[in-house]
Design an enzyme around this catalytic site. Structure first.
Site, PDB file in Angstrom:
ATOM      1  N   ASP A   1     -10.416   1.092  -5.432  1.00  0.00           N
ATOM      2  CA  ASP A   1     -10.377   2.579  -4.821  1.00  0.00           C
ATOM      3  C   ASP A   1     -10.708   3.672  -6.033  1.00  0.00           C
ATOM      4  OD1 ASP A   1      -7.872   2.011  -6.059  1.00  0.00           O
ATOM      5  OD2 ASP A   1      -6.728   2.651  -4.493  1.00  0.00           O
TER       6      ASP A   1
ATOM      7  N   ASP B   1       0.606  -1.261  -0.123  1.00  0.00           N
ATOM      8  CA  ASP B   1       0.052   0.194   0.117  1.00  0.00           C
ATOM      9  C   ASP B   1       0.730   1.308   0.006  1.00  0.00           C
ATOM     10  OD1 ASP B   1      -2.548   1.390   0.569  1.00  0.00           O
ATOM     11  OD2 ASP B   1      -1.573   1.904   2.372  1.00  0.00           O
TER      12      ASP B   1
ATOM     13  N   HIS C   1       4.877   4.148  -3.589  1.00  0.00           N
ATOM     14  CA  HIS C   1       5.762   5.078  -3.771  1.00  0.00           C
ATOM     15  C   HIS C   1       6.077   6.055  -2.649  1.00  0.00           C
ATOM     16  CE1 HIS C   1       1.504   6.475  -3.971  1.00  0.00           C
ATOM     17  NE2 HIS C   1       1.785   7.723  -3.855  1.00  0.00           N
TER      18      HIS C   1
END
Length: 1595
Positions: free
Chosen positions: A740, A618, A621
Site C-alpha cells: 500500500d 489490518d 493500532h
C-alpha cells in the site's frame, strides 16, 4: 499447523466458547494436595500437555535450555525486560522466573499466570497459581515448562504491609509459534557457485522448523491472480524466487467498492476466486481455498498469511441491515447525532450547488473559497449551538416548577452564600452539576437538575422570593452557556477547516485524485456515515440507528482511545480521514455488549485460523486491545502456532510493546522505504535486521550450567543451561516495500529496487516484498480501481537476484547466522552476516540509488576483512532504459529492464601489523542499484574455539585454596604491588582507567556490562582489538607469583594456553569476544571453587549470600608487609579496600574480630578464624589486644573494645567450629614478657613463654577486674601525630557496684568511633570526635556475653577458672563469673534504659534535663564531666549488646527502641551514626575539608551522622531476635528485614568493587573517603543471613 477442522464444512469452525472467553472473569483453580499439579488439566491433550509429558519422560542427554527472567522488587520485570520474547518451543524448554528473597512480593508470594502451567488449553481469563518457595535463605525460583506458543501474563500476589493481599506489577512473555515448511536444498554448491533452477533450492520430502528470521514473504493480491485454478503459476514463481510464505490480501467477499479490505461477508470467500458458473456454497468455497493453500504448502513450500480485518465491514454488508447495532450510530452512541447532522448537511449541500449557482467543480482557490463560504453559512443556519447550550426558557420554567413543588434538598457543595451568578455557575460546573456536557445527543440536551438548581439558589440567596430566584437562575444559565457557545464555535471552525483541507486535497491539489463533479452521489468530501436503506428489514429499527459511522484513521491519535466513542469529537470536528466504504464496528466493552457481532467475527477469525498459517492484523493500532486479545485467543485455539504480524502507527516504542505483548504479535512490519537517505537506511537495517553484532559475547559468556529439577515434580533431574534474559525488542518483518505504498520509482529510483531488495533479503529477521517490487512496477497500484491481471514473465525485474538472496536468507536462519555488521559509507551499504561458531559468512555490498539518473560507481573505502578469505558469488546491476509505464490493457507489467551479471571481483590479499587480510574493492562499473555477494571464511580459527576457551577450566581451578583464589579473583593495586615488590599493579585500560582489582573481578566489572549488552564500542573492547597486552597481563601476573604461591602455576598455564591461540589465530575484531569467554569462564570457575570450599549455608544460599561470602576471599590474602607472624609472611585479613591494603594499616584487631564470625565462621573457613584468634591472643598486653597489629612487630594498644570482640569470637568459634572447644587448650607463645615490657619481636624475651587460650581469656578478665592503667609505648608524635599527650594514657576499671567497665577519657577514643581531631585551623587537633569514655553499651554487652559463657563452661568443668580476684568494698576476694554476670544483669536496665514515660524517670539512672530522645538505650554510661549529654545520644551501638547479650534487655523496651531506630537511624546501606535530631549531627563526611567549622573540619564528623555499613547487620539480628522473643509472626519480620537489604544486594551486585562500602554519606550518598568494600560491612550481613538460614532450617 492444525488441520482444518471438519474438512468440507468451514462453517463448523465455530467458537462459541471463544466468545465466552472474552468475559473478564478470573477463575483461579486452587491447589489440591491430593491431585498432582500436572494431572489436573490433562484432558484433552494439548501442546502444553505434551510438553509436560516430555519433561516427565525425557531421557536424552542434551541439557535442557532454561531462560531466566529475574523480577524486580515489585514483582515485575525491569524496563529492559518489559517485553520478553521467547523462541519457538520446537523442543520444550523452561522459563525460570526468579526473585530476590526479601523483596516485598516474596512475602506470602504466589505466582499467578494464565500460562497453562499444569496443562490444558490456554484461556486468557483463566489463571493458575504457584506458591513461591518460603525458605528465604535460598533462591526464589519458579520454573515454567514451555511447550506451546502464545502470549501470557503473570504477576505476583503477596501480603502487603497493611495486611491485605496486593497484586504486583504485571509482566508479559510471548512465545513464538512453531512454523514448519518443506526443506529446500542449498542454493549454492560447495564451491559457492549459484545452482540453477532445478538444481538449487529444490523442495525435498523433509519438513523443517522455520524460524521467524527465516521467513521470506511475498504479498499477492488475489484479484490480480485470477481464479483459484489460475494460481499455480504464481505459486511457482514465488517459490522459484525463494519465498516461503505468501501474504494474501483479504480473500473474503468484497463489498461494493471492490476493495479487499472492505469485506461484505466475512464468512464467504470472494466469488471472483471461482469461475463465473460456480454454484458452490460458502462451505464449498472455504474448502476450495483450504485445498489451494494446502497445495501451495505441499507442492511449492509456501505457507500462508492473510489479512484479518477486525475494525470494519463493508458499507453494504447485508447483515448490517439486521444488525445496525454492530456499528456506531446515534442510538447506541448518541454523541454522534450532531456529527450525522453535519454529514447530512454536507450531502444536501453537495446536491444543491447548481441550483444555488455555486461551482460544481473545484478548479481554483476561488472556487474553493466560494463553496466553503456557502457551506459555512449553511451550517450557521442549522443552529448547531443548540447541541451545546442549556435552554434558558426551559431551565427557568423548570426552576419555577421546582420552587412551587417544594421539598428542595439542602445544598451539599461548597458555600454559595452571597455568591454572584458567575460564581454560582462556576461552582455548578466544577461540582459536576451540569448534565450532558459533550453529549450532543439532541438540541438543548444540556441541563441542570431543577432541584439542584433551586438548592444552589436558596444557598446563595435564602431571603429572595421565587420570582427573583427564577431571574437569578436565568442569569446563571446565561453564564453557563458562555463557554458552551465558545466550544461550539471552536468545534465548527475546526470541522470547516478540516473539510476545506480535504476538499483541497481530493479536488484541487496536484498530488490528489482531482475528483470532478460534486453531487449527492459524489459529495463535496467523503461521507462520515453510511446510510442503510429503508426497507422491510430496517423498518424494525429506530431510524436513527441506520446512520453508521464509517471507519478511518486520525493523525497522531492515541491508539488506546476509540475515536468513535464519547468523549471523542473526531466525527463532529471532521478529524477522521475516513474510508467511506467501511463501517466501523462497535464491539463495546465485551461480548455481552454486542453478542451477535462478537460471535460473527469470532466465527470469521476461527475460519481463517483453520485455513491460514498466519494473520496480518489490518489497522492494528486502531483495534481495541480487548477485541484483538479475545479474537486472537479464539484463533489460537484452532491454530496454536498461528503467526501474527501487524503494522503499528502508534508513534511510540513503548506503545508498540504494549500492543505486541498483549496481542501476542510475532512480528511488527517495518519498511525500508521509510528511510530518506543511506544513513537512515543503514540505521533501519541495524535496528531491525541485526540480531547481534559480530563478536557478540552474551550467548557464549552469560550462560551457565546447572541441574534442573523436573518442573512438574515428576521425572528425573537433568543438566541444564541457564541463559539470562536481557529483554527484547519486537521482532521485525522487514519489507522492502509494502503493497500500500509508493513504488521505488516514485520514492527513490527504479534502480534502487535491486539494492534495497538485496539489503532487506540479507537482513537477519523476517523479510517481505510485493510482486510489484520484484517486477519493477512504476507506481502504486490501486487496489480498488485496478482490474488487470499480473503478468507472469521471466524477463525483467529483480526476481533472479531475489531467488538467490531469499533462499540464502532462509538457509542462514536455519544454520544460525545470528551475527551481523552493517557499514554505510556515502551511497554504499555493506552487510556482513556470520555464523559465530564456524565464522562462515556472507557479505553483501549494495550501491543504493536514492536519486534518479546516477550512473557512476561512486566511492567506498575498500572493504577490509581481517584474516578472512572472500569468494565472489555473484554481482548484478540493472539497466532501465525508460521510466515510462507500459500501459497494457490486460496485464500489469513492470518497467522494461535488463539485469546484468557483473564479472567476478577478486578480493586482494594484504598484510599489516595485525596480520593478513583481504580487501574487496568496488569495480569501475558498479552503478547505483548494483549489488555484489561474497562468501567469507575466517581462516585459522578452530571452529571449536568457543569450547576450547572453556576446556579444562574445572581441573585448572580444582586445586586452588582460598589464598590462591584471592590472587585469582581480587587483589587491588596496593595489595598486588606489596605482594610483588612493586612489580605488578592494576591494569590500566585507556579510556577506562585502572581496574579496581588485578584479578578476574577487576575485568568482570566492565565485562559484565559489555557481555550483557554486546557493547563492542566499550573502551575495553577497543583496547583488546588494539593488542594482546591484557591477555599477557592476566597470565604473566600469575606466573610471576608462582614462587610464593605454587598452586598458581596450573591456572597460569591454563590462561596462557587459552590466550595463545586467540593472539595468533583470532582477528582483532573477535579478540574481545574470546577474551570475554576465557575471563568469564575462569571467573565462574573461581567462584564455584570458593563456594565448593564453603559451608552449606553458603553453598545452598542465594546469590546475595554468595556474593557476601566472596568478600571473605576478597579481604583475606597474602601480602608481604602485613602478616599474622612477625617472622614470616602468612595471610591476613584486610580491614577494607583500597585504603587498608598493606603494612601497618591492613589488619586491625577490632575490625578482625567484628568481621571474623561472618567472613570465616559462617563461611566454614575455620582455619583462618583460628589463625587470627591465636595470632592476636599472642599479642595480649595490659589486658588488651592491639588495634593496629602491624605484623605483630609494632602493635598499638589503644583500643578498649578489641579484647572483648576477640573473646566474643573465641566463644563463637567454640560454638560453630568442629571441636571448637579444643581451641581453649591451644598453647600460644606470648609476644611480650609477663611484666608488659615493650621488647622487639626478635628480642630473646619475646615469645619466651606460652599460655593456653583459656589462660589468655582469664588474663583479659583479671586485668580488667584489677584495673588497667598505662601510658602507650613510644607515646608522642611518632606514634600519633594528632593526639595530645594526655590521650596516650589508658585507664580502665570495673565499678563493682554495677559490674560495668569504665574507661577512657576526653582525650582519647578507645572504641570503634575513633576519629581524632586533626584541624589546627578549626581548633580540633587532638580532640576526639566521639571519645565515648565511660561504659560504652557494646562493651557492656560483650562483657556480659563473655561472663555468661564462661560461667556456663566453668560450671560444666570445661574452663579451668571460676572467676577473678577483685577488691570489692575494700576486700580482695574472688568474684565468680556468675556473680559478675548477675551484677551486670541487675544493673543494666537501670543504668542504660531511658524510659518512654518521664514519670518513670525515678526508677532509672538518668538526668532528665539532658534527655533528647526517650524509649532508647544510652550509648554510654558515665561520660566525663560536662559531657553527660553524650550518654543520651541515640547511636546504633546498643543493638550490638542486644545480639551478644539479649538477656540484658526487657523485651518490650528492646523492641520499641529497635523500631524507633529503624525509623530514625536506618539508611540504605547502613546505619546513621547519630540521631539526625541531635545538634551535633553532620551526615556528610569529607576528610579533606579544611574549613574552620569545628564540627566537620578534617572529617571530625566521621561518626557523627555518616552511615556506616557494619552496624546494620547487628541491628537486623537484634530486630529478628526480639521480634521472635516477643512472639511476633516471623514471616512478616523476615520479609521486612530482608527487604531492608535490597539496596545492599543491588550494590554488591553492581559495584565494581563487589563489596559493601565502609560508609556512605547522608541517605546513602557516595562518600569519596570511604573504603569501597569493607570487611565488617560484608561480614555482619552474613551474620544476619546465617541467623535467617538457621531459623529457616530449624523451622
Amino acid at each position: 499447523m492444525s488441520q482444518f477442522q471438519a474438512e468440507g464444512a468451514a462453517a463448523s469452525v465455530q467458537s462459541n466458547g471463544a466468545v465466552k472467553k472474552g468475559l473478564m472473569r478470573v477463575d483461579i483453580p486452587k491447589h489440591d494436595p491430593n491431585v498432582h499439579d500436572t494431572e489436573a488439566l490433562r484432558t484433552p491433550k494439548t501442546p502444553q500437555n505434551e510438553g509436560l509429558i516430555w519433561f516427565e519422560s525425557y531421557s536424552g542427554t542434551e541439557p535442557v535450555q532454561v531462560y531466566e527472567l529475574p523480577l524486580e522488587a515489585d514483582g515485575g520485570p525491569n524496563k529492559d525486560r518489559a517485553y520478553t520474547r521467547l523462541p519457538p518451543p520446537a523442543t520444550p524448554y523452561i522459563l525460570r522466573i526468579s526473585l530476590e528473597a526479601g523483596t516485598p512480593v516474596s512475602k506470602g508470594g504466589v505466582l499467578k499466570t494464565n500460562f497453562p502451567l499444569y496443562g490444558g488449553a490456554f484461556e486468557r481469563s483463566k489463571f493458575v497459581e504457584k506458591t513461591l518457595p518460603s525458605d528465604l535463605s535460598k533462591p526464589i525460583q519458579i520454573d515454567l515448562p514451555i511447550s506451546s506458543a502464545g502470549v501470557f501474563v503473570y504477576w505476583i500476589e503477596y501480603d502487603a504491609s497493611d495486611g491485605t493481599r496486593a497484586k504486583g506489577r504485571e509482566g508479559y512473555f510471548n512465545v513464538d509459534p512453531v512454523l514448519r515448511t518443506i526443506k529446500r536444498t542449498p542454493i549454492l554448491d560447495k564451491t559457492h557457485k549459484v545452482l540453477p533452477p532445478g538444481e538449487g533450492a529444490k523442495l525435498t520430502n523433509e519438513v523443517t522448523h522455520l524460524p521467524l528470521d527465516g521467513l521470506s514473504i511475498i504479498t499477492l493480491v488475489s484479484k490480480w491472480m485470477g481464479t483459484l485454478e489460475d494460481w499455480k503459476p504464481f505459486y511457482k514463481e514465488a517459490s522459484d524466487r525463494g519465498y516461503n510464505m505468501v501474504h494474501y490480501t483479504p480473500l473474503q467477499q468484497r463489498g461494493q467498492s471492490m476493495s479487499p479490505y472492505s469485506i461484505a461477508d466475512q464468512m464467504a470467500y470472494d466469488r471472483e476466486l471461482f469461475d463465473k458458473d460456480y454454484k458452490g456454497s460458502k462451505e464449498d468455497g472455504a474448502l476450495a481455498v483450504f485445498h489451494t493453500l494446502k497445495m501451495a504448502r505441499e507442492e511449492y513450500g509456501l505457507t500462508s498469511l492473510t489479512d484479518v480485518v477486525l475494525n470494519h465491514t463493508a458499507d453494504n454488508s447485508p447483515w448490517l441491515q439486521e444488525h445496525p447495532e454492530a456499528g456506531f450510530n446515534p442510538v447506541n452512541s448518541p454523541h454522534l447525532t450532531i456529527a450525522v447532522e453535519i454529514d447530512d448537511a454536507m450531502i444536501e449541500f453537495s446536491g444543491s450547488l447548481e441550483a444555488n449557482d455555486l461551482p460544481t467543480e473545484v478548479k481554483s482557490e476561488a472556487d474553493l473559497n466560494t463553496i466553503m463560504g456557502a457551506f459555512e453559512e449553511l451550517l450557521k443556519s442549522r443552529n448547531l449551538w443548540q447541541y451545546y447550550v442549556l435552554d434558558v426558557t426551559k431551565e427557568k420554567l423548570a426552576v419555577r416548577e421546582a420552587l412551587t413543588a417544594g421539598e428542595i434538598p439542602a445544598w451539599s457543595g461548597p458555600s454559595l452564600s452571597g455568591k454572584s451568578a458567575v460564581e454560582i455557575a462556576k461552582t455548578l460546573r466544577s461540582e459536576g452539576k451540569v448534565q450532558n456536557l459533550g453529549a450532543f445527543s439532541s438540541r438543548f440536551c444540556v441541563y441542570v437538575d431543577p432541584k439542584v438548581a433551586v438548592s444552589a439558589l436558596k444557598a446563595a440567596h435564602p431571603d429572595k422570593d421565587d420570582g427573583h430566584l427564577c431571574e437569578e437562575w436565568a442569569e446563571v444559565v446565561n453564564v453557563l452557556n458562555v463557554p458552551q457557545y465558545e466550544e461550539c464555535n471552536e468545534d465548527i471552525k475546526v470541522a470547516l477547516d478540516n473539510i476545506r483541507n480535504r476538499v483541497k486535497y481530493i479536488r484541487l491539489d496536484e498530488n490528489g485524485p482531482k475528483l470532478g463533479q460534486i453531487s449527492v452521489n459524489r459529495p463535496l468530501v467523503e461521507t462520515y456515515f453510511t446510510r442503510l436503506p429503508q426497507n422491510a428489514t430496517t423498518a424494525k429499527h429506530d431510524p436513527r440507528s441506520l446512520s453508521l459511522a464509517n471507519n478511518g484513521w486520525i493523525w497522531a491519535a492515541n491508539p488506546l482511545e476509540n475515536f468513535a466513542e464519547r468523549p471523542s469529537k473526531a466525527y463532529l470536528r471532521r478529524e477522521v480521514i475516513v474510508w467511506s466504504d467501511c463501517v466501523k464496528l462497535n464491539y463495546g466493552r465485551g461480548p455481552e455488549d454486542n453478542p451477535w457481532l462478537w460471535k460473527h467475527i469470532t466465527d470469521y477469525v476461527t475460519l481463517l485460523a483453520g485455513t491460514f498459517d498466519g494473520f496480518r492484523i489490518d489497522n492494528c493500532h486502531s483495534t481495541p486491545l480487548h477485541v484483538g486479545c479475545t479474537l486472537l485467543d479464539a484463533a489460537r485455539v484452532v491454530n496454536p502456532d498461528l503467526y501474527i504480524c501487524a503494522e503499528l502507527f502508534t508513534g511510540s516504542e513503548e506503545m508498540d510493546v504494549r500492543f505486541v505483548s498483549r496481542l501476542g504479535i510475532s512480528s511488527l512490519i517495518r519498511e525500508a522505504y521509510n528511510a530518506g537517505d543511506p544513513k537512515e537506511m543503514s540505521r533501519l537495517l541495524y535496528r531491525h535486521g541485526v540480531q547481534k553484532p559480530i563478536g557478540s559475547m552474551d550467548g557464549a559468556c552469560m550462560t551457565s550450567p546447572t541441574e534442573i529439577p523436573p518442573p512438574t515434580g515428576k521425572g528425573p533431574t537433568r543438566p541444564g543451561i541457564v541463559t539470562p534474559l536481557q529483554g527484547s525488542v519486537p521482532h521485525a518483518l522487514f519489507f522492502d516495500l509494502t503493497h500500500d505504498n509508493e513504488s521505488p520509482l516514485h520514492k527513490r529510483s527504479a534502480e534502487d529496487a535491486l539494492s534495497t531488495g538485496g539489503l532487506i533479503a540479507f537482513s537477519s529477521c523476517a523479510v517481505g516484498s510485493v510482486k510489484g517490487f520484484d517486477d519493477l512496477y512504476p507506481k502504486l497500484l490501486d487496489l480498488v480501481g485496478e482490474n488487470r491481471r499480473y503478468e507472469l514473465s521471466e524477463k525483467g525485474g529483480i526476481g533472479s537476484v531475489k531467488r538467490i538472496l531469499n533462499d540464502l536468507h532462509t538457509e542462514m536462519a536455519l544454520e544460525g547466522f545470528s551475527e551481523a555488521h552493517v557499514h554505510q559509507e556515502n551511497d554504499y551499504i555493506v552487510i556482513h552476516r556470520v555464523e559465530p561458531k564456524t565464522q562462515r559468512g556472507y557479505i553483501l555490498v549494495a550501491h543504493t540509488a536514492f536519486q534518479k539518473g546516477g550512473k557512476d560507481a561512486g566511492y567506498i573505502t575498500p572493504i577490509r576483512l581481517r584474516r578472512t578469505k572472500a569468494k565472489f558469488i555473484f554481482g548484478a546491476s540493472i539497466e532501465i532504459p525508460s521510466y515510462e509505464n507500459c500501459k497494457d490493457p490486460n496485464l500489469i507489467k513492470g518497467l522494461e529492464s535488463e539485469l546484468s551479471l557483473l564479472p567476478p571481483v577478486s578480493a586482494q590479499d594484504g598484510s599489516d601489523g595485525d596480520g593478513p587480510y583481504q580487501e574487496i574493492a568496488i569495480p569501475s562499473h558498479f552503478p547505483p542499484g548494483s549489488v555484489m555477494l561474497f562468501a567469507t571464511q575466517l581462516e585459522g580459527l578452530d571452529p571449536r574455539m568457543d569450547d576450547l576457551c572453556k576446556e579444562g577450566v574445572e581441573e585448572a581451578f580444582a586445586g586452588l585454596d582460598l589464598m590462591d583464589l584471592n590472587v585469582i579473583l581480587y587483589r587491588c593495586e596496593g595489595e598486588e604491588r606489596d605482594a610483588t615488590d612493586g612489580v605488578i599493579g592494576a591494569y590500566d585500560v585507556p579510556g577506562l582507567g585502572k581496574q579496581v582489582y588485578c584479578g578476574l573481578q577487576g575485568w568482570m566489572a566492565p565485562l559484565k556490562h559489555v557481555m550483557q549488552y554486546n557493547d563492542l564500542g566499550h573502551p575495553l573492547c577497543a583496547h583488546l582489538r588494539s593488542g594482546s597486552w591484557a591477555m599477557d597481563y592476566i597470565h604473566s601476573r600469575l606466573e610471576k607469583q608462582i614462587g610464593d604461591m605454587p598452586n598458581l602455576a596450573i591456572p597460569a598455564k591454563w590462561f596462557k594456553e587459552r590466550f595463545e591461540p586467540i593472539k595468533t589465530s583470532v582477528p582483532s575484531f573477535l579478540r574481545p569476544k574470546y577474551f570475554a569467554i576465557v575471563v568469564s569462564t575462569a571467573y565462574k570457575a573461581a567462584r564455584r571453587a570458593v563456594i565448593e570450599q564453603s559451608s552449606d549455608f553458603i553453598a545452598s544460599g542465594h546469590s546475595f549470600t554468595q556474593d557476601l561470602a566472596l568478600s571473605s576471599v576478597q579481604m583475606y590474602g597474602l601480602v608481604k608487609s602485613a602478616s599474622l607472624d612477625p617472622g614470616k609472611v602468612v595471610p591476613s585479613l584486610a580491614a577494607g579496600l583500597p585504603h587498608f591494603t598493606a603494612g601497618w594499616a591492613r589488619t586491625w584487631g577490632r575490625d578482625v574480630f567484628i568481621s571474623l564470625r561472618g567472613l570465616f565462621l559462617t563461611t566454614g573457613n575455620y582455619t583462618a578464624a583460628k589463625q587470627h584468634i591465636l595470632a592476636f591472643s599472642s599479642t595480649l598486653k595490659h589486658g588488651l589486644i592491639p588495634n593496629l597489629l602491624d605484623s605483630v612487630r609494632n602493635p598499638r594498644y589503644n583500643s578498649r573494645d578489641s579484647p572483648w570482640w576477640m573473646l566474643q569470637n573465641i566463644q563463637d568459634y567454640t560454638l560453630m567450629a568442629p571441636d571448637g572447644l579444643s581451641i581453649l587448650s591451644e598453647e600460644v607463645k606470648r609476644r611480650f614478657p609477663k611484666d608488659d615490657t615493650w621488647v622487639p619481636w626478635d628480642d630473646p624475651a619475646a615469645y619466651s613463654y606460652s599460655n593456653t587460650v583459656a589462660e589468655i581469656i582469664q588474663e583479659v578478665l583479671q586485668r580488667h577486674a584489677s584495673g588497667i592503667s598505662f601510658r602507650e609505648h613510644n607515646a608522642g608524635p611518632n606514634l600519633d601525630m594528632q593526639m595530645k599527650d594526655e590521650g596516650f594514657q589508658i585507664d580502665i576499671r570495673v565499678d563493682w557496684k554495677t559490674g560495668l567497665i569504665h574507661g577512657g577519657s576526653e582525650h582519647n577514643c578507645g572504641t570503634w568511633m575513633d576519629k581524632m581531631g586533626e584541624s589546627e585551623k578549626a581548633g580540633t587537633k587532638g580532640k576526639p570526635g566521639t571519645p565515648r569514655d565511660g561504659s560504652p553499651v557494646e562493651i557492656t554487652g560483650l562483657l556480659k556475653s563473655t561472663l555468661r559463657w564462661l560461667s556456663e563452661l566453668s560450671q560444666a568443668g570445661k574452663f579451668p577458672f571460676k572467676g577473678v580476684e577483685a577488691t570489692v568494698d575494700g576486700e580482695c576476694r574472688l568474684v565468680t563469673y556468675k556473680e559478675w554476670d548477675d551484677l551486670l544483669q541487675a544493673s543494666f536496665e537501670f543504668n542504660y534504659y531511658v524510659p518512654l514515660d518521664p514519670a518513670e524517670d525515678a526508677s532509672y539512672n538518668i538526668i532528665p534535663s539532658v534527655v533528647n530522645r526517650r524509649g532508647i538505650y544510652k550509648d554510654v554510661v558515665g561520660s566525663g564531666p560536662g559531657r553527660e549529654w553524650s550518654d543520651y545520644q541515640l547511636r546504633p551501638n546498643f543493638p550490638i549488646a542486644m545480639v551478644v547479650a539479649p538477656e540484658l534487655f526487657d523485651v518490650k523496651h528492646a523492641l520499641a527502641a529497635l523500631q524507633l531506630t529503624d525509623n530514625t537511624l536506618r539508611a540504605p546501606l547502613g546505619m546513621k551514626t547519630l540521631d539526625p535530631n541531635d545538634l551535633q549531627y553532620r551526615g556528610n563526611y569529607d576528610n579533606s575539608n579544611d574549613s574552620t567549622d569545628a564540627h566537620i573540619a578534617k572529617g571530625l564528623n566521621y561518626h557523627q551522622g555518616p552511615e556506616w555499613g557494619w552496624p546494620l547487620g547487628y541491628f537486623l539480628r537484634a530486630y529478628l531476635y526480639f521480634e521472635k522473643a516477643n512472639g511476633t509472626p516471623l514471616d512478616e519480620t523476615l520479609h521486612h528485614l530482608l527487604n531492608i537489604l535490597l539496596p545492599s544486594r543491588h550494590h554488591i551486585r553492581d559495584d565494581p568493587w563487589a563489596g559493601l562500602p565502609e560508609l556512605t554519606n547522608e541517605n546513602g550518598a557516595y562518600c569519596h573517603d570511604s573504603c569501597r568494600t569493607q570487611a565488617w560491612s560484608n561480614s555482619t550481613l552474613l551474620d544476619f543471613l546465617h541467623d535467617v538460614h538457621h531459623l529457616s532450617t530449624h523451622q
